[in-house]
Design an enzyme around this catalytic site. Sequence first.
Site, mmCIF file in Angstrom:
data_model
loop_
_atom_site.group_PDB
_atom_site.id
_atom_site.type_symbol
_atom_site.label_atom_id
_atom_site.label_comp_id
_atom_site.label_asym_id
_atom_site.label_seq_id
_atom_site.Cartn_x
_atom_site.Cartn_y
_atom_site.Cartn_z
ATOM 1 N N ASP A 1 -1.392 4.822 -6.404
ATOM 2 C CA ASP A 1 0.040 4.612 -6.142
ATOM 3 C C ASP A 1 0.893 5.743 -6.688
ATOM 4 O O ASP A 1 1.980 6.014 -6.185
ATOM 5 C CB ASP A 1 0.489 3.279 -6.730
ATOM 6 N N GLY B 1 0.872 -1.172 0.000
ATOM 7 C CA GLY B 1 0.000 0.000 0.000
ATOM 8 C C GLY B 1 0.912 1.225 0.000
ATOM 9 O O GLY B 1 1.848 1.301 0.809
#
Length: 344
Positions: A238, A50
């Site tokens: 991201d 993550g």
Amino acid sequence: MEKTIEWIKTNNFGYSKMIDQTLLPYIYKKISINSSKDMYSAIKTMIVRGAPAIGIAGAHGVVLGAIESLNCDNFVDNIKQIAQYINSSRPTAVNLNWAITEQLKVLEKNKNEDRRKIIELLIDNAIRLENEDIEINKKIGEFGSSIIPKGAAILTHCNAGALATVGWGTALGVVRSAYEKDKTIKVFADETRPRGQGARLTTYELTKDGIDTTLITDAMGAYFMRKKMIDVVVVGADRIALNGDTANKIGTYMVAIAAKYHNIPFYVAAPKSTIDSSIKTGNEIVIELRDEKEVSVINDKPICANGVNIINPSFDMTPSALITGIITEYGIFKPDEIHKLFTK
Ligand code: MRU
């Protein structure tokens, strides 16, 4: 709030402690990381994953590098080399580079200080980044909850939750903040092949919080959109380019196309640190290619013909034209306005 990843201070500087996400949802276990080599491997093997969480892991990696460099001739250069090594562990999430750069700024500013003092400053900075991450996610959640209609069904892809951050989450932060105001919201969680972050992590987090969650496979989203069972899509990111193009977990692009076709709003929730101000469009984003075994093997058993070609890109890029808005700690922006965050 319990932290997914945190620096634990001891008399001898301390260590990084994190949830081993590869074991979830079956086993909840925290592990200690005591060397930069182990941090590199924890990021690469996705013990920690993550974008914001691996940013913090990178910041801790720099601290570990500094501790390892204590007796080196070239203390500062050695730390910089280790920082570069940690930065090479995963290529797509820009938060890794961002947090390492934040640490290198502290190093540069204090390079003439006593070595032990420098390490303490790097630890303090890492803890500051941890705490700020939670505060930022709370703000994202608060802004984001304004776009969630009462009783809405929210589709999300991958895991952009507490586990992907230090706490609260980005996309799931929006869900959590909305749930605080309206207990009737529901979530549809995409399974997220091949690593199963949606099935393993998102359903784990949300059911623990008592939020109504339905697991679907990645191919099912459009079916439920057509049936008018999805009101809004919220995903994490991201890396976001200055024009709003967004890299997120593989499959996000497909969800965005389906949402556009069905006139369903598609939001990205991410902190400013996920925006890469050095790139104009998403075409410049490096997409991580991972081991083909993630696709061809499940539970140690091959699921396809031996010798078949396999390719495993871990992320895709959703063009800004498919994105309704980007929810940040500074408010909600149209994708083509996100660059304004850097001209203030
Ligand atoms: O490969 P992963 O599990 O690190 O990918 C995670 C995602 O794609 C998330 O959606 C993204 O990092 C946002 S996390 C707040």
